[in-house]
Design an enzyme around this catalytic site. Sequence first.
Site, PDB file in Angstrom:
ATOM      1  N   GLU A   1      -5.700 -11.244  13.860  1.00  0.00           N
ATOM      2  CA  GLU A   1      -5.232  -9.854  13.777  1.00  0.00           C
ATOM      3  C   GLU A   1      -6.388  -8.895  14.052  1.00  0.00           C
ATOM      4  O   GLU A   1      -6.185  -7.805  14.583  1.00  0.00           O
ATOM      5  CB  GLU A   1      -4.614  -9.582  12.400  1.00  0.00           C
TER       6      GLU A   1
ATOM      7  N   GLY B   1      -5.541  -4.423   5.175  1.00  0.00           N
ATOM      8  CA  GLY B   1      -4.706  -5.409   4.493  1.00  0.00           C
ATOM      9  C   GLY B   1      -5.308  -6.809   4.460  1.00  0.00           C
ATOM     10  O   GLY B   1      -5.383  -7.450   3.414  1.00  0.00           O
ATOM     11  N   ARG B   2      -5.783  -7.287   5.624  1.00  0.00           N
ATOM     12  CA  ARG B   2      -6.297  -8.660   5.692  1.00  0.00           C
ATOM     13  C   ARG B   2      -7.658  -8.801   5.022  1.00  0.00           C
ATOM     14  O   ARG B   2      -8.156  -9.906   4.853  1.00  0.00           O
ATOM     15  CB  ARG B   2      -6.354  -9.129   7.143  1.00  0.00           C
TER      16      ARG B   2
ATOM     17  N   LYS C   1       0.834  -1.206   0.000  1.00  0.00           N
ATOM     18  CA  LYS C   1       0.000   0.000   0.000  1.00  0.00           C
ATOM     19  C   LYS C   1       0.868   1.256   0.000  1.00  0.00           C
ATOM     20  O   LYS C   1       0.694   2.148  -0.817  1.00  0.00           O
ATOM     21  CB  LYS C   1      -0.912  -0.023   1.226  1.00  0.00           C
TER      22      LYS C   1
ATOM     23  N   GLU D   1       9.773  -5.896   4.485  1.00  0.00           N
ATOM     24  CA  GLU D   1      10.006  -7.214   3.880  1.00  0.00           C
ATOM     25  C   GLU D   1       9.702  -7.188   2.387  1.00  0.00           C
ATOM     26  O   GLU D   1      10.486  -7.676   1.571  1.00  0.00           O
ATOM     27  CB  GLU D   1       9.116  -8.280   4.549  1.00  0.00           C
TER      28      GLU D   1
ATOM     29  N   HIS E   1      -5.033 -37.443  11.099  1.00  0.00           N
ATOM     30  CA  HIS E   1      -3.819 -38.195  11.436  1.00  0.00           C
ATOM     31  C   HIS E   1      -2.783 -37.296  12.099  1.00  0.00           C
ATOM     32  O   HIS E   1      -1.609 -37.648  12.179  1.00  0.00           O
ATOM     33  CB  HIS E   1      -3.241 -38.836  10.167  1.00  0.00           C
TER      34      HIS E   1
ATOM     35  N   LYS F   1       8.299  -4.532  14.930  1.00  0.00           N
ATOM     36  CA  LYS F   1       8.940  -3.849  13.791  1.00  0.00           C
ATOM     37  C   LYS F   1       9.894  -2.764  14.285  1.00  0.00           C
ATOM     38  O   LYS F   1      10.987  -2.583  13.760  1.00  0.00           O
ATOM     39  CB  LYS F   1       7.874  -3.206  12.898  1.00  0.00           C
TER      40      LYS F   1
END
Length: 528
Positions: free
Chosen positions: A329, A242-243, A182, A188, A360, A485
Amino acid sequence: MSDANRCQSMMMEFDGLLLDYSRQRATVETMDKLLNLAKAAQLTEKISRMFSGDHINSTENRSVLHAALRAPKDAVIKADGKNVVPEVWNVLDKIKDFSEKIRSGSWVGATGKPLKDVVAVGIGGSFLGPLFVHTAIQTDPEALESAKGRQLRFLANIDPVDVARNINGLNPETTLVVVVSKTFTTAETMLNARTLREWITTALGASAVAKHMVAVSTNLALVEKFGIDPNNAFAFWDWVGGRYSVCSAVGVLPLSLQYGFSVVEKFLKGASSIDQHFQSTPFEKNIPVLLGLLSVWNVSFLGYPARAILPYSQALEKFAPHIQQVSMESNGKGVSIDGLPLPYETGEIDFGEPGTNGQHSFYQLIHQGRVIPCDFIGIVKSQQPVYLKGEVVSNHDELMSNFFAQPDALAYGKTPEQLQKENVSENLIPHKTFSGNRPSLSLLLPELTAYSVGQLLAIYEHRVAVQGFVWGINSFDQWGVELGKVLATQVRKQLHSSRTQGTALEGFNYSTTTLLKRYLETSSEPQI
């Protein structure tokens, strides 16, 4: 479960979906009380405020309008008095045009070759949602046909191993990189973008960036500074968290490049169908509202801190990781929207794997350890049906046999008396006893297409919002992401000065100093 009237009242159908929550630890009276709780929490008003563009994300002074990203062209959804739907469709039309140019080969790379491979660079909300949708539809027959000869990969982790894996087997001449950030400042994402820019320019020269890299961003100045033509930047808005951004250019651009815009538009329509259901359906028949209220019941009243998301479909293998972010979040908060400490727990620990793999793995704990409410998601018609001659049932029937059996196994369990009748030896009876009364719900989809994947996404997005509205928290900020951060910046400066000038470690506690010292002494990183 033997009360047919109760069970019938706990089944809801909408647009091909069937929800059965009769295996929740709730009576008809419980549901009435939860609906009264929704009223007391002013849920109707809060949902209305969200769709009206009010700044319900109060800590960031923003609207929350991800529903506008998939609204029909003629819809009116306003932010700050302005209808945003035309803006959304301007970007969608631009994506359609651009993706068709790439897919048809009318846009080619620096050496004249068509771009058939796409690497989308992003992290968190710019990665988990698009990856979930890509994984969910890639074996759907229509999507599979549309994607022939193309590859879509997602680069998220700052770990250089992720870069190496993503470019392994790719040719820069035929690769398009989509940088999703954005602000165009996410640490990152931008380091990974610079790494891929280096990979492209080393092979093809600096001028190749304009042909091989595009952006999804709002910061056109930094996009241009990076070397990407601002005309090849696709916008989104600060009212998109964002999410919640997979229905924006964040997801629609890479998915359209892989599958074509017409497939992705079906995904948007599926989500929009649930948006309209959520906004207009009475709460007692409203699937996201019922799911949200049941989650509040399980967390805040029954004290179950976790939830397992168990899709009986390998295509949904990335669904739980995406919902982990959407849910944890959003609702991992300790204070109310007014900043007051909460007197009750909020949020859930979400995890999950596709069935039957999870059976399993961690189902042992679910059956005989802690009580963990489960979401079972089943698909009536397989994307890739197989029936082997001589087998009792098809492969998909075998899978779905487990989908139907597991909720009952959790609900009923097995008593010592039943085991004695089966002549199980006395010393094994405690080990083979299942307590039962373990809550779950089942969601059955007719098939897994782009449309139904959109439905599933929107159900869970709105469910999370309902929980937050009832708990009285802000589900749309994420300040908890910030502190780590900030501290990482301090470490980054120290690593740089220690490597370049041999500066001594200072300003860290004994533990961190010891770990940093060991890292600097033994790491094989080159001196810069």
